[in-house]
Enzyme design. Structure first.
Site, mmCIF file in Angstrom:
data_model
loop_
_atom_site.group_PDB
_atom_site.id
_atom_site.type_symbol
_atom_site.label_atom_id
_atom_site.label_comp_id
_atom_site.label_asym_id
_atom_site.label_seq_id
_atom_site.Cartn_x
_atom_site.Cartn_y
_atom_site.Cartn_z
ATOM 1 N N GLY A 154 0.875 -1.140 -0.032
ATOM 2 C CA GLY A 154 0.140 0.001 -0.060
ATOM 3 C C GLY A 154 0.783 1.079 -0.060
ATOM 4 C CB SER A 155 0.107 4.800 0.922
ATOM 5 O OG SER A 155 -0.519 4.647 2.182
ATOM 6 C CB VAL A 171 -1.090 3.147 5.265
ATOM 7 C CG1 VAL A 171 -1.489 1.704 6.097
ATOM 8 C CG2 VAL A 171 -2.307 3.766 4.977
ATOM 9 N N GLY A 172 2.510 2.447 5.352
ATOM 10 C CA GLY A 172 3.529 1.629 5.719
ATOM 11 C C GLY A 172 4.229 2.113 6.920
ATOM 12 C CD GLU A 228 7.156 -5.563 -1.888
ATOM 13 O OE1 GLU A 228 7.331 -4.964 -2.686
ATOM 14 O OE2 GLU A 228 7.858 -6.269 -1.358
ATOM 15 C CB CYS A 280 2.653 0.065 -6.869
ATOM 16 S SG CYS A 280 3.170 -1.535 -7.093
#
Length: 544
Positions: free
Chosen positions: A195-196, A199-200, A217, A251
């Protein structure tokens, strides 16, 4: 199909059940793992129509794009894992020195335990299930958290998974921020998140409290360098495919182009021709073009186009009710443009024109490392210079996006674009622990006397010779011979001199004449070992 969130009161029970199943050894057997992988394959294969419908409702994704980027890839991962699992999971022997020559020294591949996989909405099937294949193959119990932003796919998987996979070992939890936050309060043995970056960071912060390892990722602004020597028509077709696949919500989609001055107008015309070829005169009516996932993301992309100082030279059509944004090219963006602030994640492609591609290299290096980097050129020196002077998770020369579907290529980011990689065997490795094992013989205790107190200089010299290699380079190049083995000293080392003479001739090879060692060292120092000389930077940059 409506997505129902998992009651928060149920989450601790689910987590504990998965932990108990792992501790009970439910997932240990290789036959069991293969059975579950076959079930995963069948789940996708036998429900193709339902999966098509669910993903279409979430993203208007064409069946071909679903097969290429999602279902086909997950099935291939299952096939590869089943075919190679015995080899992947086998103990691996390692070379040892004399001391452990007759012992069993190897590396085991043990499962990590209970793992959490958090998927992403843009590829709601692939980015959840592909890492799960590796986790299952490695022998873990798995908690899957689909993205609630793709609710139809999440709801379908929640229905299908219990019908195919063992619910003792593999469960789904649905929800948004509250449910995910509660999940992260529990101890997992690995967390895999796609994800982003924003949020990572939250995921990694929560994992740090539990000392839980993570695979992240993420994404970033993936550039594409275009040199003036390319075949412009082919370049435009391949870039248009890579950028507008899944409506740009990928992505590793080319996020912006760095175009060598003089070809930009021809490149734009070639893009227009490619868009016409791919989607016809009405892109919105094409059954080969996706949609933006929801109105929030639509408004975000619309805002970028409203604020750009560049010129829209192709596309720009929008329909919010249909979540449609046409393939759009924007010429004349500079480094400060709104489109260059963050990852676009949509069908908008800015063109930055430079006099020399080396300017683009400097610009790319000023920002975070991207998840992917693309180079279109026929000039090998230019290609090598760009690859040698930039960093990225992956790289493709003269194409875009296609490295993602090569299962034997590790896929992942670096720095802010991600931590760790997966696909194929790497997916198995991510969820495995390399456990060092040394199974010692009860024999040769006389040799072990060397390491027991009381210590002496003689014992220390013998231990040094047995345990560690001796350098054949540097100022003192001679390989030290073992200590003297005359009769007066043999009793001191308790039989070690006898052992040394019988171990593959090491004593004789180590005790080379001193002048021979000096000759060996001199050979290394006199240039007989070849070295690849680097091309001066000034010469390399002249090519680009």
């Amino acid at each position: 199909m409506t997505l129902t969130y998992t009651p928060v009161s149920e989450i601790p029970k689910i987590v504990q059940g998965l932990r108990s199943a792992f501790n009970a050894g439910v997932t240990r057997s290789l036959d069991y793992r293969k059975q579950q992988l076959r079930a995963m394959y069948n789940m996708i294969s036998e429900n193709d129509a339902a999966i098509r419908e669910a993903v279409f409702q979430d993203l208007h994704k064409p069946p071909a794009e679903l097969m290429i980027g999602e279902s086909g890839m997950v099935k291939q991962e299952c096939i590869d894992a089943i075919k190679n699992l015995d080899k992947w999971a086998a103990n691996r022997s390692v070379k040892t020195g004399i001391v452990n020559k007759f012992d069993n020294v190897h590396i085991r591949k043990d499962p990590l335990g209970m793992v959490l996989i958090i998927g992403a909405w843009n590829y709601p099937l692939n980015l959840l299930l592909a890492p799960a294949v590796g986790a299952i193959a490695a022998g873990n119990t798995v908690l899957l958290k689909p993205s609630e932003v793709a609710p139809h796919t999440a709801a379908l998987l929640t229905k299908l998974l219990p019908a195919y996979l063992d619910q003792r070992a593999y469960r789904i939890v649905n929800g948004a921020a509250a449910e995910t936050t509660l999940l992260l309060e529990h101890k997992f043995d690995h967390i895999f998140y796609t994800g982003s970056g924003q949020v990572g960071r939250i995921i990694m912060g929560a994992a740090a409290k539990q000392l839980t390892p993570v695979t992240l990722e993420l994404g970033g602004k993936s550039p594409a360098f275009i040199s003036r020597d390319v075949d412009i028509a082919i370049t435009a077709r391949r870039l248009a495919f890579g950028k507008f696949f899944n409506c740009g919500q990928t992505c590793i989609a080319p996020d912006y182009l760095i175009v060598e001055r003089g070809i930009e107008d021809k490149l734009i015309e070639a893009f227009k021709a490619s868009i016409l070829e791919f989607y016809g005169t009405s892109v919105q009516s094409s059954n080969s073009y996706g949609r933006i996932v929801n109105k929030s993301h639509f408004q975000r992309l619309k805002g970028l186009l409203d604020e750009t100082k560049g010129k829209i030279v192709a596309g720009g059509e929008m329909d919010e009710d249909n979540l449609f944004i046409s393939p759009t090219l924007v010429l004349g963006v500079d480094k400060e443009d709104k489109l260059m602030e963050g990852e676009i994640f949509g069908p908008i492609l800015p063109l930055m024109v430079v006099d020399r591609l080396v300017e683009g290299v400097k610009y790319v290096n000023q920002g975070d490392q991207p998840l992917a980097l693309y180079v279109f050129s026929k000039n090998k020196k230019a290609i090598d210079y760009i690859l040698d002077h930039t960093r990225s998770g992956g790289v493709v020369v003269n194409d875009a996006l296609v490295h993602f579907i090569v299962s034997n290529l590790p896929f992942g980011g670096t720095g802010p674009s991600g931590i760790g990689n997966y696909h194929g065997k790497r997916s198995f490795d991510v969820f495995s622990h390399e456990r060092s094992a040394l199974i010692k013989s009860m024999g040769m205790e006389k040799l072990n006397d060397l390491r027991y107190p009381p210590y002496s200089e003689k014992k220390t010299r013998w231990l040094d010779w047995f345990l560690f290699d001796k350098a054949s380079f540097g100022g003192k190049a001679a390989i030290d011979a073992p200590p003297s083995t005359n009769s007066s000293n043999s009793s001191t080392v308790n039989g070690a001199s006898t052992i040394s003479s019988s171990l593959n001739g090491r004593a004789s090879s180590a005790a080379l004449p001193e002048n021979q060692h000096r000759k060996t060292a001199a050979k290394s120092e006199n240039g007989n070992i070849s070295h690849t000389s680097e091309t001066p930077t000034t010469t390399a940059t002249a090519a680009i």
